[in-house]
Design an enzyme around this catalytic site. Sequence first.
Site: not given
Ligand code: BG6
Length: 511
Positions: A186-187, A249
Amino acid sequence: MMIMESPDNLVIVIFGASGDLASRKLIPAIFSLKSQKIMPEKYAIVGVGRTKISDEAFRTKMKEAIVTFSEEKASDQILISDFTKDLYYHSIEDYSGRGYSELKEALLDLDERYGIGGNYIFYLATPPSMYEIIAVNLSKEGLTVTENGFRRIIIEKPFGYDLESGRNLNKTLHELISEDQIFRIDHYLGKETVQNLLVTRFANGIFEPLWNRNYIDRIEITSSESIGVEERGGYYDSAGALRDMVQNHLLQMVGLTAMEPPSSLDANAIRNEVLKVFQSLQPIKEEDVSKYVIRGQYTGSLVRGECITGYRYEKGVAVDSRTETYVAIKFFINNWRWGGVPFYMRTGKRLPTRVTEIVIHFKQTPHHLFQRTMVKLSGNQLIIRIQPDEGILLKFDMKEPGAGFNVKNVDMDFHYKDLADIWVPSAYERLLHDVMLGDSTLFSRDDEVETAWKFLEPIQKAWAKNPSIKVFGYPAGTWGPEHANDLIEGDGITWRYPCKNLADEELYCEL
Ligand code: BG6
């Protein structure tokens, strides 16, 4: 600067190596780890894909990817070439069967040549529908057996598309490998500022005594994006904001905000506490879904002079799609710390700006001494800004200089960028390095994933069964459907309308 541990020698195998994730995130992240000298002494990276290209062609493609996507704007060609010499490419006829024994031979050969000692990480950067079949085939070849070194598999969300499929995915993987071999990315958990939630809460004595229902009025979590679905219309139309952002997230941020102090920094100690929060989420009944959950979809509009296409006209999206690009949810956490405190969370695409933040609204003082000033006191807010302009802002009331007792709400802000000389790793750098070290603290565990799906299940069911639950349109570039205000409004409260800059706020502001 902190000395970072170097992992054991290993081979990283990236399935789906000709895809976007490998070029945009994974290879630049590994290159950055190498530049910081925290890659193992001996390692090799093998890209696996269906496209037939040579090692050399793969290296050239990845060199370009590093130059284009590396966060540090890599320009040192010698450094890049030194990195890409350890990249290899293996084309596989078909992920679902043929070609795995050749892959195994190629890996064993590299292993021997480099003197690796049997450690492998398999990164499945493929469509999720391939996860199970790749794991099955790796297992058939004995590549997941940990006798001679570690064998780890990394997968990206979505981990299923509902409770049942999420459970099935876990079940299949568990038949092949053990939970501690699985790293679910989960980045958001790789973001420094998300990890800093733990430090802010548990390294400071001043916040924790106030962090509960006695002092907190409500909590607001926003993750807004100004971009639309871009090239991912096909995927997104079958996912929607609930699966794409909330299941993972946003709920992880809820977990870290609401959890009890863990007994240690051990991976399971932290994840146990997050799990308890998920288990305490008050289920939203199917019949109450339209009261607590608002969904929306962006429509075409003119934003800062640019014509923005409506969601239904994006590539890969059905013209009559009812997929939500915005969702706002009001919910409660049923436990001693949070009983009765409303949580409001919202996320959407094509909103006015890209912001992720958590706002803790503290209760008003019990007696309004300064009411005569006719100024409505706004109460204290602690704003934890995840991105951009990462930092923390405390809003509090002060006397305006001069006669009388005029009260003004002022800001005390800290910005990460003020910490000079600090290396802030990208989320993927941090997470890949953690997998190499075998640290699963920042990865979603099987039970967390399933419990998160369980919370969302009634919402998914109600939407699926009941087409009369509206999908509200909202013009691109606005803060989502007006109905989302009904969730939060009452007693003069509204959502916070954040700007790109932490300390600014206005209705529709992008500075
Ligand atoms: C991803 C989603 O996990 O997270 C995307 O699949 C989204 O749709 C992205 O744009 C948002 O990540 P960040 O790091 O730009 O907030």
